[in-house]
Design a protein around this motif. Structure first.
Motif, PDB file in Angstrom:
ATOM      1  N   GLY A  21      -5.891  -4.490 -13.589  1.00  0.00           N
ATOM      2  CA  GLY A  21      -5.430  -3.477 -13.041  1.00  0.00           C
ATOM      3  C   GLY A  21      -5.583  -2.053 -13.561  1.00  0.00           C
ATOM      4  N   GLU A  22      -6.524  -1.982 -14.562  1.00  0.00           N
ATOM      5  CA  GLU A  22      -6.500  -0.924 -15.185  1.00  0.00           C
ATOM      6  C   GLU A  22      -7.053   0.231 -14.434  1.00  0.00           C
ATOM      7  N   ASP A  23      -7.933  -0.052 -13.387  1.00  0.00           N
ATOM      8  CA  ASP A  23      -8.607   1.150 -12.625  1.00  0.00           C
ATOM      9  C   ASP A  23      -8.104   1.040 -11.160  1.00  0.00           C
ATOM     10  N   ALA A  24      -7.509   0.031 -10.981  1.00  0.00           N
ATOM     11  CA  ALA A  24      -7.021  -0.157  -9.404  1.00  0.00           C
ATOM     12  C   ALA A  24      -5.641  -0.873  -9.252  1.00  0.00           C
TER      13      ALA A  24
ATOM     14  N   SER B  52      -6.841   3.872  -5.981  1.00  0.00           N
ATOM     15  CA  SER B  52      -7.842   2.603  -5.880  1.00  0.00           C
ATOM     16  C   SER B  52      -6.845   1.193  -5.698  1.00  0.00           C
ATOM     17  N   VAL B  53      -7.358   0.412  -4.932  1.00  0.00           N
ATOM     18  CA  VAL B  53      -6.378  -0.892  -4.756  1.00  0.00           C
ATOM     19  C   VAL B  53      -7.459  -2.069  -4.778  1.00  0.00           C
ATOM     20  N   VAL B  54      -7.079  -3.256  -5.350  1.00  0.00           N
ATOM     21  CA  VAL B  54      -7.994  -4.301  -5.463  1.00  0.00           C
ATOM     22  C   VAL B  54      -7.269  -5.751  -5.165  1.00  0.00           C
TER      23      VAL B  54
ATOM     24  N   VAL C 279       0.886  -1.167  -0.019  1.00  0.00           N
ATOM     25  CA  VAL C 279       0.085  -0.010  -0.055  1.00  0.00           C
ATOM     26  C   VAL C 279       0.780   1.318  -0.004  1.00  0.00           C
ATOM     27  N   SER C 280       2.088   1.305   0.838  1.00  0.00           N
ATOM     28  CA  SER C 280       2.871   2.314   0.442  1.00  0.00           C
ATOM     29  C   SER C 280       3.077   2.524  -0.986  1.00  0.00           C
ATOM     30  N   MET C 281       3.439   1.450  -1.810  1.00  0.00           N
ATOM     31  CA  MET C 281       4.003   1.664  -3.107  1.00  0.00           C
ATOM     32  C   MET C 281       2.728   2.389  -3.882  1.00  0.00           C
ATOM     33  N   ALA C 282       1.591   1.654  -3.548  1.00  0.00           N
ATOM     34  CA  ALA C 282       0.331   2.230  -4.281  1.00  0.00           C
ATOM     35  C   ALA C 282       0.151   3.830  -3.997  1.00  0.00           C
TER      36      ALA C 282
END
Ligand code: AN7
Length: 393
Positions: free
Chosen positions: A193-196, A126-128, A116-119
């Motif tokens: 992962g196009e939107d998240a 957004s993450v999934v 999540v730090s990388m996100a």
């Protein structure tokens, strides 16, 4: 001290990608990627004294380039010496690592802190993930802390209530998928992962966080590696992460020998154990995984190549445990040592018992079992079958 350098490298063809590139599979050959580190320096046992009591104490072998570290104090979990269990199982020393003490109650928090730090670093909104439960609980919590939207895909009716409750409590959008975890993961990966930002363990940054558990065992065992580590295996990301951690300790001269890693699968979801015991070259098809240990109810482990490598290169083995054996191991741990875990976390104990009976593990061995998830996540009463009312009660 110079900063560490990171690059993403394909485990098959060696193609490399810049560390902040969003890529889950090698674009050249389609295989898995690994985050490779050239550290600016390394810790020693004595330089760790007084550092933060979380996995971030091993900062030399973790990313330091993030603009923000999303942490809830994950890692640095207790290792309990279990002398009574050692006697019952028939080995010299027995230890249990309590990964259920992590912030959301499983080892997944280590990987999510880095992931999540990388996100945040790449500017994701957004993450999934797809999940059998714990990944979704953990991602939902870290996403909430980071202020990101979170989507989770779970197999309908097949995750423990406690985990579903966690994902809801932390505000994730939950999508139930008809089918197994494998179908849910296929759904997530197909969207690419196009939107998240995808945070299943196919994402190499997850493994970077999870490898810290190996550093902890090394520190907690006083710099020694004369033991066998047994872990439950689902997607086999975690066993690969332990292996990566031990290999890094070896590369940096902190250890000579690496421990043997034992992967334990539930019999109804055991493609990796099947592959290794039958000497197959690739993973057998496993269309209908089934086990009461829902966390590891996985038929097509996405990280199988890394997991198989970890088991083979460490000189370890893979073993299956039947559901009754897993529950027996869970009760044994609970009643002899006052330690409990969710069913998946007890599978290593069931596996170790078998390996002692078969003679693969000698009576002289030191064994560490990784209890990967907290007992309170899965309180399904059907599990505690020994408390069923008896005739005449
Ligand atoms: C308690 O949450 O795959 O071999 O989606 O929750 O790295 O997959 C959970 C896996 C072991 C297996 N123990 O680890 C998920 C998920 C517990 C787990 C595993 C899981 P991997």
């Amino acid at each position: 001290m110079p900063r560490e350098e990171y690059v993403l490298v394909c485990i098959s063809c060696g193609e490399s990608y810049p560390r902040e590139e969003v890529v889950y599979r090698c674009r050249r050959c389609g295989d898995l990627l690994e985050a490779r580190i050239s550290p600016g320096g390394v810790f020693r046992l004595d330089t760790l004294i007084g550092r933060v009591h979380s996995m971030w104490r091993y900062r030399e072998l973790l990313p330091s380039f993030f603009n923000r570290i999303v942490s809830l104090g994950e890692g640095y979990t207790t290792l309990v010496k279990a002398d009574k269990l050692a006697k019952v199982v028939g080995v010299r020393e027995f230890y249990v690592k309590l990964e259920g003490l992590n912030p959301t109650g499983s080892f997944k928090d280590r990987g999510m802190s880095v992931g999540v730090s990388m996100a945040c670093m790449i500017g994701a909104k957004s993450v999934v993930c797809a999940s059998t439960g714990n990944t979704s609980a953990s991602l939902a919590a870290y996403a909430a802390r980071a202020g990101l939207e979170c989507q989770v895909y779970i197999p309908e009716g097949k995750i423990a209530w406690g985990k579903l409750f966690q994902a809801r409590m932390f505000g994730a959008k939950i999508y139930q998928v008809a089918g197994s975890f494998d179908d849910a993961l296929k759904r997530v990966m197909a969207r690419g992962g196009e939107d998240a930002y995808i945070l299943n363990s196919v994402n190499p940054w997850r493994i970077e966080g999870q490898k810290t558990a190996a550093f902890e065992l090394w520190e907690q065992m006083g710099g020694k590696t004369d033991y066998v580590v047994a872990l439950p295996v689902g997607n086999s990301g975690n066993i690969a992460a332990y292996w990566k951690g031990f290999k890094e300790l070896q590369e940096h001269g902190l250890i000579n020998d690496t421990p043997r890693l034992v992967g334990v699968q539930a019999e109804g979801a055991s493609p990796i154990a099947e592959m290794l015991t039958r000497g197959l070259e690739s993973l057998p098809d496993w269309p209908n995984p089934e086990t009461i240990a829902t966390a590891i109810r996985i038929g097509r482990p996405i990280n199988w190549k890394k997991g198989v490598r970890a088991i083979r290169d460490s000189g370890g083995t893979a073993v299956k445990a039947r559901d009754e054996e897993i529950l027996d191991a869970l009760r044994l741990l609970a009643t002899t040592e006052g330690i409990a875990t969710e069913p998946a976390g007890a599978t290593p104990i069931a596996g170790v018992k078998k390996l002692v009976e078969e003679g693969w593990l000698g009576r002289d061995e030191k064994v560490i079992c990784i209890a990967t998830g907290n007992m309170l996540k899965d309180t399904n009463e059907a599990l505690v079958s020994w408390n069923k009312p008896q005739k005449g009660d």
